[in-house]
Each structure stands twice: as C-alpha cells, then as structure tokens.
Scaffold this active site. Structure first.
Site: not given
Length: 332
Positions: A212, A217
């Site tokens: 990932e 974020e």
C-alpha cells in the site's frame, strides 16, 4: 479565455519569474496543469533499509527523471460518466467471498470496518439493503473542481445504510487503470474537522494487501498535517511494516497543492508541490501494477489525529480535487 486557462497562464508566468531566483534543478513547475511531459528531481544517494526525509536538498546530489502522461482527469465532468472510476472497492484475492458478494455484508466494499470508519460510500445507483437505488450522489463538479462530499446520513435511510453516521464517496481505478512504476499525483485542498479523513493512495491491482502506498492522508483534527506512508509485508514472518512521515502544509485546507509519489524500481519518492520530501528503498512485495484510490472517510479508531465523529463534526465536509494524474517513466 476560461478561468482555468487564465490561472494556468498566470502560474506559468510566475514560475518563469521565480526561476530567476531559485535553483533550476529544484524550480517549481506549473502545478495547475498536467502537462503531457514531466521532469522530476530525485536523490541519487544510496538508500538504507528505512525511509528518510529529504531535507535541505543539494541540487548536485539529484538526478532528473523524465516522464510522459498516461492518465489524467481534470474533473470537467462527473467522475462516473467517463468510465475511468468505480465508486467502491472492487474486491480481489484477499477479500472474504462471503462478505464481498452479498447479504448484509455487501457494505464491505463500501467502507473499511477494521479502521472504525463511520461512513458508507454511496453513488446514485447504490441502494444499501434495498434493491432500489437511493439516488445519493457524493460527487459534485463545478468549474473543473470535483468535491467528494460527506454528509450526515438522513435518519430515514440510516437502517438501510447499515447505521453509518455519514454517507460519503470513494473513487478507484481498479480494473480501469493500473501501472507499475511511474508518478502518481493529486492536486487538492485537504478538509479538516473531527473525524475527517481524506486520502489519495494506491493498492496492488491483484487485490492483495499490502503493498500500500499512501500518497496523502489528512489528519482532520490537525489542520496542515499531511501524512505520506509506505506499507509492506515481511514474507518470513507475515508481519506488516510501515514507514512514513508527517509534513506541514500550513494552508493545505484553503489552497490547492500537489501531492505525489514516484515509484521507481529501486526507490519510492514522495513529493509535495513536485519537490521531493521523503524516500524509501522499494520494499519486498512491490511486484504488481497498482491502481489509484481517492476517498473521504469519516471516523477512525487507528489513525491518529482523526478521531470519531461527534457533535462538533461538520454536517457536510467537502474534499476538493482539481485533478488526478499519472505518468510513466520514459525509456532511456
């Protein structure tokens, strides 16, 4: 001349002026557009086993990487009209069949329960527990800007939508576009607020996890905090590892900035406004093409600085996105 064209022209002029006062190797390019060709600067120093920040870069220690564009969405139209995006997780090899395929578990591809998320991802054709579409659309387009809008679930629909506190949106390119190596970028404003968790990230197209790559974020309770992280699994122990950093972008919630990652065979480099900010030696398991995901989650029990939604959480939250682009490395 349209507003977008005028903005791009102004940015180009300012960039040209700015180049007189900056080091050419690290000069900022026009961030408003996604040109067909792109050159990025990457470090050439040997990498250790852990990720590291790139601070006070010395231009002499950088090399140029030339790329050509392979994907771009300026969001001049609704994201579900062009066939580029899917409004839910598509599932894959690592997804439990019983939960993915139906029944009450059909919400599995529309949230990540393990994270403690309190939203469900909807689209106009989604009906929740009902067979009839509910017509909920979290995607709004205006003046070339896509807004993924999270809003409190209407009380009358809460039971139908698995009792989630919010409805929101996700877009993925799984099954539509994936790529091994290259540069992947979003230009966006990062919303804030208790329980607000916007993200732009990538997963392997074979459906497994990890790897990932979290390109961006946001920590909703910490305005200006941007997180960039790499996740991988140690084959011998099956332990999942991660390494990344927080960065400060003071006006991230009010101004558009570009957040990107360059995936090369030997290293992964993260960028803010096309300036390299951190890097990591490519971990084990990064063998397959990866697809892009952009979403606005609400609530988290694991991601620090987000928290659960409460009475202070805004009734509606908008994740504004100017464009998403991908580039492939030119052959030498």
């Amino acid at each position: 001349m349209t507003l977008r064209a005028l903005t791009a022209l102004l940015a180009t002029i300012l960039a040209a002026i700015g180049s007189l006062f900056t080091i050419p190797a690290l000069a900022q390019t026009d961030l408003a557009g996604a040109t067909s060709k792109l050159t990025l600067q990457v470090a050439t120093a040997m990498l250790g086993e852990r990720c590291r920040r790139i601070e006070a870069p010395n231009p002499a220690s950088f090399a140029s990487v030339s790329l050509h564009r392979t994907f771009n969405d300026d969001f001049d139209t609704h994201p579900l009209t062009g066939g580029r995006w899917v409004p839910h997780y598509a599932g894959g090899a690592a997804w439990p069949e019983a939960r993915y395929w139906g029944g009450d578990g059909s919400d599995f591809r529309r949230k990540t329960s393990w994270n403690g998320e309190q939203q469900i991802y909807v689209d106009p054709r989604y009906g929740g527990l009902e067979a009839t579409p509910l017509g909920l659309d979290p995607f709004k387009v205006k003046d070339g800007i896509l807004s993924i809008v999270a809003s409190r679930t209407p009380p009358a629909l809460k039971a139908v939508l698995f009792n989630n506190e919010y409805v929101s949106g996700i877009l993925t390119t799984q099954g539509r576009f994936s790529q091994k190596y290259g540069y992947f970028e979003i230009r966006a404003k990062i919303p804030v607020g208790t329980g607000v968790w916007p993200a732009f990230w990538m997963l392997a197209d074979d459906g497994g996890w990890p790897p990932e790559v979290d390109i961006m974020e946001g920590r909703g309770q910490r305005p200006g905090a941007i997180v960039m992280t790499t996740h991988w699994r140690i084959p011998e122990t099956q332990r999942v590892e991660r390494c990344g950093f927080d960065f400060r972008v003071e006006d991230a919630s009010t101004a558009f900035h570009a957040y990107g990652v360059l995936w090369q065979p030997d290293r992964i480099t993260y960028f803010i406004d096309r300036q390299p900010v951190s890097e990591i030696k490519v971990p084990v398991g990064f063998n397959d093409p990866m697809y892009m995901i952009v979403n606005l989650a609400m609530g988290s029990k694991n991601f620090e600085g987000v928290g659960f939604v409460d009475g202070q959480t805004p009734e509606t939250v908008a994740f504004e996105i100017d464009r998403i682009s991908a580039y492939q490395i030119d052959e030498r």
